[in-house]
Structure formats: structure tokens, C-alpha cells
Write a protein that holds these residues in place. Structure first.
Motif, PDB file in Angstrom:
ATOM      1  N   ALA A  88      18.047 -34.840  85.137  1.00 36.40           N
ATOM      2  CA  ALA A  88      19.291 -34.841  85.552  1.00 36.40           C
ATOM      3  C   ALA A  88      20.225 -35.619  84.944  1.00 36.40           C
TER       4      ALA A  88
ATOM      5  N   ILE B  40       7.080 -45.908  89.604  1.00 39.29           N
ATOM      6  CA  ILE B  40       6.041 -46.256  88.602  1.00 39.29           C
ATOM      7  C   ILE B  40       5.119 -47.026  89.043  1.00 39.29           C
TER       8      ILE B  40
ATOM      9  N   VAL C  38      12.080 -39.092  82.807  1.00 34.52           N
ATOM     10  CA  VAL C  38      13.188 -38.365  82.847  1.00 34.52           C
ATOM     11  C   VAL C  38      13.340 -37.228  84.085  1.00 34.52           C
ATOM     12  N   GLY C  39      11.988 -37.065  84.724  1.00 33.15           N
ATOM     13  CA  GLY C  39      11.897 -36.208  85.831  1.00 33.15           C
ATOM     14  C   GLY C  39      12.479 -34.748  85.209  1.00 33.15           C
TER      15      GLY C  39
ATOM     16  N   THR D 275      16.275 -44.133  85.726  1.00 31.79           N
ATOM     17  CA  THR D 275      16.744 -43.826  86.931  1.00 31.79           C
ATOM     18  C   THR D 275      16.031 -43.392  87.940  1.00 31.79           C
ATOM     19  N   PHE D 276      15.935 -44.150  88.948  1.00 31.07           N
ATOM     20  CA  PHE D 276      14.839 -43.884  89.937  1.00 31.07           C
ATOM     21  C   PHE D 276      13.403 -43.764  89.562  1.00 31.07           C
ATOM     22  N   THR D 277      12.959 -44.482  88.400  1.00 34.24           N
ATOM     23  CA  THR D 277      11.789 -44.440  87.819  1.00 34.24           C
ATOM     24  C   THR D 277      10.907 -45.767  88.029  1.00 34.24           C
TER      25      THR D 277
ATOM     26  N   ASN E 274       4.673 -35.892  84.075  1.00 35.74           N
ATOM     27  CA  ASN E 274       4.359 -35.022  84.924  1.00 35.74           C
ATOM     28  C   ASN E 274       4.888 -33.600  84.258  1.00 35.74           C
TER      29      ASN E 274
ATOM     30  N   TYR F 284       6.911 -31.376  94.247  1.00 37.82           N
ATOM     31  CA  TYR F 284       7.528 -32.651  94.094  1.00 37.82           C
ATOM     32  C   TYR F 284       8.786 -32.552  92.910  1.00 37.82           C
TER      33      TYR F 284
END
Ligand SMILES: C[S@@+](CC[C@H](N)C(=O)[O-])C[C@H]1O[C@@H](n2cnc3c(N)ncnc32)[C@H](O)[C@@H]1O
Length: 209
Positions: A46, A112, A42-43, A106-108, A65, A9
Motif C-alpha cells: 500500500a 510483529i 510491506v504487506g 506502517t502497521f507492522t 507472508n 488475511y
């Protein structure tokens, strides 16, 4: 499946989650962050290179993660930001009330699980006049595309570990007590329409205006 969650992922998000149309919007909105900043989910980091280090005193980088945090630490080396990682879920933000100047997602919010609790928590930690900067994927206004989104959601939910295609994020932000200050929207080229309808902009908590 811990191997998928911790390795595959993060690899997918890192390699598919930042094509040029998305990067251009990150470049436009992330430099608006200032002061003490919390970024939720924050992934792979990016957004890090788009923060203005002269305006951001500290960045709390929340990410549950650990595979993502490993990748984010590599991105961190490209910046001068003062970053502290918080490896907890965004539904339980471990920060004091009214302490953040900016929260970034951003894209969370489209991923979530407990979005209502997360938005409440964001409002709680923001200072008066603090801003939420968002860039999120979700429900298209076009009924035909919505039908595809409903069909494709289970696959995206599995591949991208909880990603929803059918959330109306601006409506949820408003229901969570924010007023949208500025927002743009549209399909972002490169991905098919069902997985590319996005909103980006800023919001202020209503009770704090
Ligand atoms: C689609 S990725 C986006 C990553 C990054 N914000 C970006 O723009 O590339 C969604 C992120 O939300 C994180 N996430 C999932 N559940 C979460 C939760 N409960 N709290 C905070 N973040 C979460 C994931 O681990 C992942 O890093």
C-alpha cells in the motif's frame, strides 16, 4: 491455517487496511523516505505508490507472508521503484549494519511478534542520522477505550494474524533506543475507537545522533 494466512488475511489487509484517512497519512509521511530504504512488513504494498522514486535509490521490501508479496508485486507495477523482496521475519533483518538511510514501518510494529528484536534490528541497520518512519496502531490514552481494546484484542489478534491493540508503540520505540523526532496521533475515522488509535512520525536512533 495456511489458507487463512496466505489468502484471506492478505485479502483483508488489502481491502480494509487503506481507507481514506489512512491513505492521507501515508501520502504525508512516506515521501520523507530517501536513499536506501527498508520497509518491514510491506504487506500488499500500500505504501509503494507514495514513495518518491526520484529520492529512493532502492527499496528492500521485507515481508514473510508470500500471499502478501503476491499482492505487493501487483502494486509494484504502478511504480518505478527498484524493489527487492526479503521474505524473512523482521526480527532477523538480513542486511548489514549501518546501511539504510530510512526504515519504514506502517502497521507492522503493532503486529510483529518480536517487537523488541525488530526495533533493535531497525536501529542496527540504520546509518547514522538515518530515520525510522512509523505509522502504527495501539493503546489509546483513554481508560474506557483501553478496556475495550483489552476485550477486543484476542479477536483482532486472530483476524489480523497477530495484530495487537494494546501496544504503546512510541514507548517501545523509545525503549528500543530511538528518540522521537516528530509525532502526531489520534483516532482515525471510519473504524471504531478501540481499533483506530494511531501514531505517525519519525524517530532517530539515539546512539547515532
Ligand atoms: C497489518 S499488516 C500491514 C501491512 C502494510 N505495512 C500496510 O501498511 O498496509 C502487518 C504486516 O506485518 C507482516 N508481519 C507479520 N509478522 C511479521 C514479522 N515477524 N516480520 C515482518 N513482518 C511481519 C504481515 O505479514 C503483514 O504484512
Amino acid at each position: 491455517m495456511p489458507f487463512y494466512r496466505n489468502y484471506i488475511y492478505p485479502f483483508l489487509v488489502n481491502n480494509l487496511g487503506n481507507p481514506s484517512p489512512i491513505q492521507k497519512i501515508r501520502q504525508k509521511i512516506i515521501p520523507k523516505a530517501q536513499g536506501i530504504v527498508l520497509e518491514i512488513g510491506v504487506g500488499s504494498g500500500a505504501n509503494f505508490i507514495h514513495y518518491d522514486p526520484t529520492k529512493v535509490n532502492k527499496l528492500y521490501a521485507l515481508e514473510p507472508n508470500l500471499g502478501m508479496i503476491r499482492l505487493a508485486e501487483k502494486q509494484q507495477r504502478k511504480t518505478k521503484l527498484n524493489i527487492e523482496y526479503l521474505d524473512l521475519p523482521g526480527e532477523r533483518i538480513p542486511l548489514e549494519d549501518g546501511t539504510m538511510d530510512t526504515v519504514v514501518s506502517t502497521f507492522t510494529l503493532c503486529t510483529i511478534p518480536g517487537i523488541v528484536d525488530a526495533i533493535r534490528g531497525i536501529a542496527r541497520v540504520l546509518k547514522p542520522n538515518g530515520k525510522l518512519i512509523f505509522f502504527e496502531l495501539g493503546l489509546s490514552p483513554d481508560p474506557e477505550i483501553q478496556r475495550w481494546q483489552k476485550q477486543l484484542e484476542p479477536l483482532h489478534h486472530w483476524l489480523f494474524q497477530g495484530l495487537y491493540l494494546t501496544r504503546d508503540i512510541p514507548a517501545l520505540i523509545v525503549q528500543g533506543g530511538f528518540q522521537i523526532e516528530q509525532m502526531e496521533m489520534g483516532y482515525l475515522a471510519q473504524f471504531p475507537k478501540p481499533s483506530s488509535y494511531c501514531w505517525w512520525g519519525t524517530a532517530i536512533a539515539r546512539s547515532r545522533q
